[in-house]
Design an enzyme around this catalytic site. Structure first.
Site, PDB file in Angstrom:
ATOM      1  N   LEU A 150      34.334  43.162  40.174  1.00  0.00           N
ATOM      2  CA  LEU A 150      33.181  42.546  40.411  1.00  0.00           C
ATOM      3  C   LEU A 150      33.139  41.868  41.791  1.00  0.00           C
ATOM      4  CD1 LEU A 150      30.569  41.795  38.716  1.00  0.00           C
ATOM      5  CD2 LEU A 150      31.934  40.081  37.495  1.00  0.00           C
ATOM      6  N   PHE A 151      34.190  41.522  42.284  1.00  0.00           N
ATOM      7  CA  PHE A 151      34.518  40.803  43.480  1.00  0.00           C
ATOM      8  C   PHE A 151      35.049  41.692  44.668  1.00  0.00           C
ATOM      9  CE2 PHE A 151      34.523  37.551  40.200  1.00  0.00           C
ATOM     10  CZ  PHE A 151      33.397  36.854  40.590  1.00  0.00           C
TER      11      PHE A 151
ATOM     12  N   GLY B 286      38.329  42.655  38.139  1.00  0.00           N
ATOM     13  CA  GLY B 286      38.192  42.061  39.617  1.00  0.00           C
ATOM     14  C   GLY B 286      37.506  42.815  40.452  1.00  0.00           C
TER      15      GLY B 286
ATOM     16  N   SER C  43      38.991  46.613  17.858  1.00  0.00           N
ATOM     17  CA  SER C  43      38.610  46.523  19.181  1.00  0.00           C
ATOM     18  C   SER C  43      37.958  48.070  19.597  1.00  0.00           C
ATOM     19  CB  SER C  43      39.802  46.196  20.008  1.00  0.00           C
ATOM     20  OG  SER C  43      39.675  46.299  21.502  1.00  0.00           O
ATOM     21  N   ASN C  44      37.062  47.894  20.447  1.00  0.00           N
ATOM     22  CA  ASN C  44      36.676  49.083  20.893  1.00  0.00           C
ATOM     23  C   ASN C  44      36.038  50.018  19.858  1.00  0.00           C
ATOM     24  OD1 ASN C  44      37.408  48.522  23.648  1.00  0.00           O
ATOM     25  ND2 ASN C  44      39.540  48.955  22.968  1.00  0.00           N
TER      26      ASN C  44
ATOM     27  N   TYR D  77      51.301  45.972  25.469  1.00  0.00           N
ATOM     28  CA  TYR D  77      51.104  45.723  26.923  1.00  0.00           C
ATOM     29  C   TYR D  77      52.599  45.386  27.692  1.00  0.00           C
ATOM     30  CZ  TYR D  77      46.377  44.197  26.039  1.00  0.00           C
ATOM     31  OH  TYR D  77      44.925  44.109  25.903  1.00  0.00           O
TER      32      TYR D  77
ATOM     33  N   SER E 214      43.396  36.852  34.577  1.00  0.00           N
ATOM     34  CA  SER E 214      43.912  36.260  35.784  1.00  0.00           C
ATOM     35  C   SER E 214      45.432  35.492  35.479  1.00  0.00           C
ATOM     36  CB  SER E 214      43.203  35.431  36.601  1.00  0.00           C
ATOM     37  OG  SER E 214      43.728  34.946  37.583  1.00  0.00           O
TER      38      SER E 214
ATOM     39  N   TRP F 124      36.624  41.825  26.798  1.00  0.00           N
ATOM     40  CA  TRP F 124      37.789  41.950  27.786  1.00  0.00           C
ATOM     41  C   TRP F 124      37.173  42.697  29.202  1.00  0.00           C
ATOM     42  CZ3 TRP F 124      38.251  47.253  29.263  1.00  0.00           C
ATOM     43  CH2 TRP F 124      37.834  48.395  28.342  1.00  0.00           C
ATOM     44  N   SER F 125      37.869  42.268  30.123  1.00  0.00           N
ATOM     45  CA  SER F 125      37.640  42.715  31.633  1.00  0.00           C
ATOM     46  C   SER F 125      36.351  41.817  31.836  1.00  0.00           C
ATOM     47  CB  SER F 125      37.610  44.101  31.899  1.00  0.00           C
ATOM     48  OG  SER F 125      39.063  44.660  31.747  1.00  0.00           O
TER      49      SER F 125
HETATM   50  N1  LIG Z   1      41.080  45.485  23.890  1.00  0.00           N
HETATM   51  C1  LIG Z   1      41.229  46.250  24.754  1.00  0.00           C
HETATM   52  O1  LIG Z   1      41.038  47.619  24.738  1.00  0.00           O
HETATM   53  C2  LIG Z   1      41.418  45.738  26.180  1.00  0.00           C
HETATM   54  C3  LIG Z   1      41.476  46.374  27.447  1.00  0.00           C
HETATM   55  C4  LIG Z   1      41.639  45.588  28.469  1.00  0.00           C
HETATM   56  C5  LIG Z   1      42.059  44.337  28.476  1.00  0.00           C
HETATM   57  N2  LIG Z   1      42.031  43.616  27.372  1.00  0.00           N
HETATM   58  C6  LIG Z   1      42.481  42.203  27.302  1.00  0.00           C
HETATM   59  O2  LIG Z   1      41.380  41.534  28.312  1.00  0.00           O
HETATM   60  C7  LIG Z   1      42.203  40.738  29.183  1.00  0.00           C
HETATM   61  C8  LIG Z   1      41.503  40.456  30.172  1.00  0.00           C
HETATM   62  O3  LIG Z   1      41.208  41.771  30.982  1.00  0.00           O
HETATM   63  P1  LIG Z   1      41.260  41.906  32.521  1.00  0.00           P
HETATM   64  O4  LIG Z   1      42.592  41.249  33.197  1.00  0.00           O
HETATM   65  O5  LIG Z   1      40.769  43.360  33.031  1.00  0.00           O
HETATM   66  O6  LIG Z   1      40.133  40.913  33.160  1.00  0.00           O
HETATM   67  P2  LIG Z   1      39.440  40.559  34.220  1.00  0.00           P
HETATM   68  O7  LIG Z   1      39.132  38.995  34.380  1.00  0.00           O
HETATM   69  O8  LIG Z   1      37.906  41.428  34.337  1.00  0.00           O
HETATM   70  O9  LIG Z   1      40.119  40.993  35.409  1.00  0.00           O
HETATM   71  C9  LIG Z   1      41.393  40.121  35.746  1.00  0.00           C
HETATM   72  C10 LIG Z   1      41.783  40.714  37.414  1.00  0.00           C
HETATM   73  O10 LIG Z   1      40.668  40.399  38.193  1.00  0.00           O
HETATM   74  C11 LIG Z   1      41.521  39.807  38.966  1.00  0.00           C
HETATM   75  N3  LIG Z   1      40.418  38.729  39.831  1.00  0.00           N
HETATM   76  C12 LIG Z   1      40.173  37.550  38.739  1.00  0.00           C
HETATM   77  N4  LIG Z   1      39.352  36.813  39.636  1.00  0.00           N
HETATM   78  C13 LIG Z   1      39.068  37.572  40.802  1.00  0.00           C
HETATM   79  C14 LIG Z   1      38.322  37.230  42.106  1.00  0.00           C
HETATM   80  N5  LIG Z   1      37.728  36.069  42.107  1.00  0.00           N
HETATM   81  N6  LIG Z   1      38.393  37.962  42.984  1.00  0.00           N
HETATM   82  C15 LIG Z   1      39.116  39.224  43.030  1.00  0.00           C
HETATM   83  N7  LIG Z   1      40.110  39.564  41.809  1.00  0.00           N
HETATM   84  C16 LIG Z   1      39.942  38.589  40.862  1.00  0.00           C
HETATM   85  C17 LIG Z   1      42.366  39.027  38.896  1.00  0.00           C
HETATM   86  O11 LIG Z   1      43.456  39.017  39.552  1.00  0.00           O
HETATM   87  P3  LIG Z   1      44.428  37.628  40.016  1.00  0.00           P
HETATM   88  O12 LIG Z   1      45.403  37.417  38.700  1.00  0.00           O
HETATM   89  O13 LIG Z   1      44.911  37.587  41.216  1.00  0.00           O
HETATM   90  O14 LIG Z   1      43.434  36.528  39.804  1.00  0.00           O
HETATM   91  C18 LIG Z   1      43.081  40.180  37.787  1.00  0.00           C
HETATM   92  O15 LIG Z   1      43.854  41.230  38.396  1.00  0.00           O
HETATM   93  C19 LIG Z   1      43.470  41.304  29.324  1.00  0.00           C
HETATM   94  O16 LIG Z   1      44.493  40.455  29.760  1.00  0.00           O
HETATM   95  C20 LIG Z   1      43.716  41.601  27.870  1.00  0.00           C
HETATM   96  O17 LIG Z   1      44.161  40.636  27.030  1.00  0.00           O
HETATM   97  C21 LIG Z   1      41.726  44.209  26.207  1.00  0.00           C
END
Ligand SMILES: NC(=O)c1ccc[n+]([C@@H]2O[C@H](COP(=O)([O-])OP(=O)(O)OC[C@H]3O[C@@H](n4cnc5c(N)ncnc54)[C@H](OP(=O)(O)O)[C@@H]3O)[C@@H](O)[C@H]2O)c1
Length: 296
Positions: free
Chosen positions: A214-215, A212, A157-158, A52, A261, A206-207
């Site tokens: 979704l919004f 984001g 994972s995955n 990361y 976030s 994850w995600s």
């Molecule tokens: N194992 C894997 O392969 C893998 C892959 C990907 C991720 N991950 C893990 O999963 C965690 C979460 O993944 P993710 O970051 O993709 O999660 P997510 O919660 O789906 O996306 C977060 C993003 O969405 C934005 N967001 C959140 N609420 C919002 C809203 N109401 N409107 C618009 N945008 C919004 C956030 O921006 P703001 O900061 O501005 O809120 C941020 O950029 C990662 O940090 C990591 O630890 C693991």
């Protein structure tokens, strides 16, 4: 059958994802404050990976842990290994690839321990399935790391159900960290989550908000899902993001969603979902909005 609950780590219902920590740009004191606020919300588990932030995030988090003695014992550290990026921080890597060899896992864990400034990792995951994985070698490596006290619990994972089973038969895993959101429902359809129920493994998600999208996405699917989330949010008196998290939490595998976030309000919206149990019709209304058709 529940074969792994005894070994399961105590993760908070909602986990904080550290993927973007380097972009948030805080100094160690700012990260300490942010972690303290997450802890106050009941988020005690922090999801990392060696890669990361271009191999930088673990060290940034470790600086915060070093600056606040006592903080380490109030939280759980999850990290991952097995992806090799072509990156200046790893000049020996020539090809973006996967590596689940004993040498790579062991070296990666030692590097993570050093970067995070800790003596133990609560949960280590193989980040992506390595097509060349020798499951006996991985199981033996995990056992050595556990005996050494460097890693307390292990997962993947995955991984597909078959890939997880191959390793789980040799070493007890505690999770499969996979993608799930109303825009990405493959884990609901390919047996991944059923396997977690069957084996008593709580998946990590994850995600959960589709990064984001979704919004923010203008696509038809996202617009349909947004309209349904908004309708349910109004009915339940919560935000659409809370409904999206509640949709994930409703699955019988008892998933741990990982927030992505930096905003504390977004973390609060995730935690609020732990108090909202969606009815099956509400759950299927979101499924239907995602698919664009009713169940058969
Ligand atoms: N194992 C894997 O392969 C893998 C892959 C990907 C991720 N991950 C893990 O999963 C965690 C979460 O993944 P993710 O970051 O993709 O999660 P997510 O919660 O789906 O996306 C977060 C993003 O969405 C934005 N967001 C959140 N609420 C919002 C809203 N109401 N409107 C618009 N945008 C919004 C956030 O921006 P703001 O900061 O501005 O809120 C941020 O950029 C990662 O940090 C990591 O630890 C693991």
């Amino acid at each position: 059958m529940n074969t792994s609950s005894q070994q399961a780590p105590r993760l908070s219902p909602v986990v904080a994802g550290m993927w973007r920590l380097a972009e948030w740009g805080p100094d160690a004191a700012g990260t300490v404050r942010w972690v303290e606020q997450a802890l106050e919300l009941g988020i005690t588990s922090f999801d990392h990976a060696d890669i990361y932030g271009g191999y930088r995030v673990e060290a940034l988090f470790g600086e915060a842990l070093a600056a606040a003695p006592g903080l380490r014992n109030r939280l759980q550290l999850i990290t991952k290994c097995g992806i090799k990026l072509v990156h200046p921080a790893r000049p020996a890597t020539r090809v973006h690839s996967y590596d689940s060899s004993r040498a790579h896992i062991t070296a990666s864990v030692d590097a993570s321990l050093q970067a995070l400034r800790t003596d133990r990792i609560d949960l280590l995951l193989l980040h992506r399935p390595d097509l060349l994985m020798d499951p006996d070698e991985v199981a033996d490596t995990f056992a050595q790391l556990r005996t050494a006290g460097k890693v307390l619990h292990f997962g993947v994972s995955n991984h597909t159900p078959g890939q997880l089973a191959l390793l789980h038969r040799r070493f007890p895993l505690v999770t499969n960290q996979v993608e799930l959101s109303p825009l990405h429902m493959q884990a609901l359809a390919d047996g991944t989550l059923e396997q977690c129920v069957d084996l008593g493994l709580r998946p990590m998600i994850w995600s959960p908000l589709a990064r984001g999208e979704l919004f923010t996405s203008g696509g038809d699917q996202a617009q349909r899902v947004r309209a349904t989330l908004a309708e349910l949010a109004a009915r339940h008196g919560v935000s659409p993001a809370t409904v999206a998290y509640a949709w994930i939490l409703r699955h019988p595998s008892r998933p741990h969603p990982i927030t992505g976030s930096h905003r504390l309000h977004a973390l609060q919206e995730a935690v609020a979902a732990t108090a909202l149990t969606l009815g099956a019709e509400d759950w299927y209304a979101i499924w239907q909005a995602s698919m664009g058709h009713e169940v058969p």
